[in-house]
Scaffold this active site. Structure first.
Site, mmCIF file in Angstrom:
data_model
loop_
_atom_site.group_PDB
_atom_site.id
_atom_site.type_symbol
_atom_site.label_atom_id
_atom_site.label_comp_id
_atom_site.label_asym_id
_atom_site.label_seq_id
_atom_site.Cartn_x
_atom_site.Cartn_y
_atom_site.Cartn_z
ATOM 1 C CG HIS A 8 -1.779 -1.157 1.290
ATOM 2 N ND1 HIS A 8 -2.600 -1.362 2.561
ATOM 3 C CD2 HIS A 8 -2.754 -1.656 0.399
ATOM 4 C CE1 HIS A 8 -3.164 -2.075 1.816
ATOM 5 N NE2 HIS A 8 -3.931 -2.224 0.326
ATOM 6 C CE LYS A 12 2.733 2.237 -3.873
ATOM 7 N NZ LYS A 12 2.089 1.015 -3.901
ATOM 8 C CB THR A 34 0.206 -4.013 -7.621
ATOM 9 O OG1 THR A 34 1.274 -3.649 -6.534
ATOM 10 C CG2 THR A 34 -0.424 -5.079 -7.566
ATOM 11 N N GLY A 35 1.925 -2.430 -10.396
ATOM 12 C CA GLY A 35 1.709 -1.277 -11.169
ATOM 13 C C GLY A 35 3.183 -0.533 -10.598
ATOM 14 C CB THR A 36 2.704 2.021 -8.339
ATOM 15 O OG1 THR A 36 1.839 2.179 -8.950
ATOM 16 C CG2 THR A 36 3.392 3.375 -7.816
ATOM 17 C CB SER A 54 -2.426 0.511 -10.202
ATOM 18 O OG SER A 54 -2.894 1.046 -8.910
ATOM 19 N N GLY A 55 -2.781 -1.604 -7.840
ATOM 20 C CA GLY A 55 -3.325 -2.299 -7.093
ATOM 21 C C GLY A 55 -4.908 -2.155 -7.429
ATOM 22 C CG ASP A 60 -4.176 -5.668 -4.775
ATOM 23 O OD1 ASP A 60 -3.256 -5.642 -5.358
ATOM 24 O OD2 ASP A 60 -5.565 -4.765 -4.021
ATOM 25 C CG ASP A 80 -1.494 2.259 5.558
ATOM 26 O OD1 ASP A 80 -1.526 1.788 7.104
ATOM 27 O OD2 ASP A 80 -1.789 3.978 4.537
ATOM 28 C CG HIS A 87 -7.864 -1.967 -3.847
ATOM 29 N ND1 HIS A 87 -7.243 -0.740 -3.401
ATOM 30 C CD2 HIS A 87 -6.124 -2.417 -4.026
ATOM 31 C CE1 HIS A 87 -6.065 -1.153 -3.158
ATOM 32 N NE2 HIS A 87 -5.992 -2.321 -3.463
ATOM 33 C CG ASP A 90 -10.365 -5.729 -6.043
ATOM 34 O OD1 ASP A 90 -11.630 -6.506 -5.972
ATOM 35 O OD2 ASP A 90 -10.531 -4.980 -6.409
#
Length: 124
Positions: A8, A12, A34-36, A54-55, A60, A80, A87, A90
């Site tokens: 989250h 990060k 996931t993307g980021t 991205s999540g 996810d 977090d 989401h 998910d």
């Protein structure tokens, strides 16, 4: 073995720090993120990572589909717990899939370190 890396937003920096410390261990495995999270880890470590969306945009769920198909062997998902996630369904589904498939899941830095130490020492 394939390892999924997810974090989250407020976690990060923690997952990047973990990836830096365990770069040599992680380099031995096929990594998905996931993307980021994947972009940030790749930028800081040079590790090769297959990036999903991205999540919140379905990443996810993409990793969840891999879990359901038995393609992921370990998930590091630094969550977090103090911030509402749009989401969340998910996220809950992904955690449930880890339990259903009996896939090791680290949801905080301490559990991630324990699992990566086990990989490093070849005891996992």
């Amino acid at each position: 073995m394939k390892i999924a890396l997810i974090a989250h937003d407020k976690k990060k920096n923690e997952i990047i720090d973990i990836a830096k410390v365990y770069k040599d261990v992680l380099a031995e495995y096929e990594l998905y993120a996931t993307g980021t999270t994947g972009t940030l880890i790749m930028g800081e470590t040079g590790l090769s990572i297959h990036r999903m969306k991205s999540g919140p945009l379905g990443g996810d769920q993409q990793i969840g589909a891999m879990l359901a198909n038995g393609e992921i062997g370990l998930v590091i998902f630094l969550r977090d717990p103090l911030t509402a996630q749009p989401h969340e369904p998910d996220v809950s589904a992904l955690l449930r899939l880890c339990d259903v498939q009996s896939i090791p899941l680290a949801t905080n830095k301490s559990s991630a370190v324990i699992m990566l130490e086990a990989l490093k020492n070849k005891t996992f």
